[in-house]
Write a protein that holds these residues in place. Structure first.
Motif, mmCIF file in Angstrom:
data_model
loop_
_atom_site.group_PDB
_atom_site.id
_atom_site.type_symbol
_atom_site.label_atom_id
_atom_site.label_comp_id
_atom_site.label_asym_id
_atom_site.label_seq_id
_atom_site.Cartn_x
_atom_site.Cartn_y
_atom_site.Cartn_z
ATOM 1 N N ILE A 11 44.776 42.015 37.287
ATOM 2 C CA ILE A 11 44.897 41.478 38.637
ATOM 3 C C ILE A 11 43.888 42.275 39.468
ATOM 4 O O ILE A 11 44.042 43.479 39.647
ATOM 5 N N ILE A 12 42.847 41.588 39.958
ATOM 6 C CA ILE A 12 41.741 42.286 40.604
ATOM 7 C C ILE A 12 41.633 41.870 42.071
ATOM 8 O O ILE A 12 41.323 40.716 42.365
ATOM 9 N N PRO A 13 41.869 42.809 43.007
ATOM 10 C CA PRO A 13 41.628 42.508 44.422
ATOM 11 C C PRO A 13 40.116 42.385 44.644
ATOM 12 O O PRO A 13 39.339 43.182 44.119
ATOM 13 N N VAL A 42 49.905 47.361 42.205
ATOM 14 C CA VAL A 42 50.186 47.621 43.610
ATOM 15 C C VAL A 42 48.842 47.780 44.306
ATOM 16 O O VAL A 42 48.032 48.631 43.936
ATOM 17 N N GLU A 43 48.613 46.922 45.306
ATOM 18 C CA GLU A 43 47.387 47.028 46.103
ATOM 19 C C GLU A 43 47.658 47.983 47.258
ATOM 20 O O GLU A 43 48.664 47.863 47.955
ATOM 21 N N SER A 58 49.657 53.707 55.879
ATOM 22 C CA SER A 58 48.998 52.839 54.906
ATOM 23 C C SER A 58 49.948 51.708 54.545
ATOM 24 O O SER A 58 51.106 51.708 54.962
ATOM 25 N N VAL A 59 49.442 50.746 53.796
ATOM 26 C CA VAL A 59 50.283 49.653 53.322
ATOM 27 C C VAL A 59 50.095 49.494 51.817
ATOM 28 O O VAL A 59 49.075 49.866 51.253
ATOM 29 N N SER A 60 51.125 48.941 51.177
ATOM 30 C CA SER A 60 51.028 48.624 49.756
ATOM 31 C C SER A 60 51.685 47.266 49.525
ATOM 32 O O SER A 60 52.605 46.878 50.239
ATOM 33 N N THR A 76 53.264 36.141 41.932
ATOM 34 C CA THR A 76 54.121 36.531 43.058
ATOM 35 C C THR A 76 53.442 37.651 43.827
ATOM 36 O O THR A 76 53.096 38.677 43.241
ATOM 37 N N ILE A 77 53.245 37.421 45.125
ATOM 38 C CA ILE A 77 52.720 38.455 46.013
ATOM 39 C C ILE A 77 53.856 38.800 46.972
ATOM 40 O O ILE A 77 54.265 37.984 47.786
#
Length: 103
Positions: A11-13, A42-43, A58-60, A76-77
């Motif tokens: 899974i690549i952002p 986890v992004e 920060s956010v994840s 699923t995001i």
């Protein structure tokens, strides 16, 4: 284009092409999926400028990909956790799902 070797399940952002991080559109999330069984990542994101991440500013985002027995893909995001100054809460999302080719 250069060939890319990607592990099954990756899974690549991604982001739009840019010359500087200041050109990145913070309201757009792009992901490239290579589904294979169940995988998750986890992004992580922060303001990219200050050291506020040291105070957990920060956010994840948990992202999962699952391929069932009938070869159906579910992506699923999950809701974003956390916050930081300048964080854009409403984001558009684009994704591409690719299956690795075997010779």
């Amino acid at each position: 284009k250069l060939p890319a070797f990607v592990k099954n399940g990756a899974i690549i952002p991604m982001t739009q092409p840019n010359n500087n991080v200041s050109e990145i559109d913070p309201s757009l999330r792009i992901y490239e999926f290579y589904p294979n069984r169940h995988t998750a990542t986890v992004e992580y994101d922060d303001d990219g400028v200050t050291e506020a991440y040291r105070q957990e500013k920060s956010v994840s985002t948990l992202i999962e990909s699952n391929v069932d027995a009938k070869n159906r893909v579910t992506i699923t995001i999950y809701p974003i956790a956390g916050s930081f100054d300048g964080f854009v809460k409403r984001r558009n999302c684009a994704s591409t799902s690719r299956r690795n080719q075997r010779n």
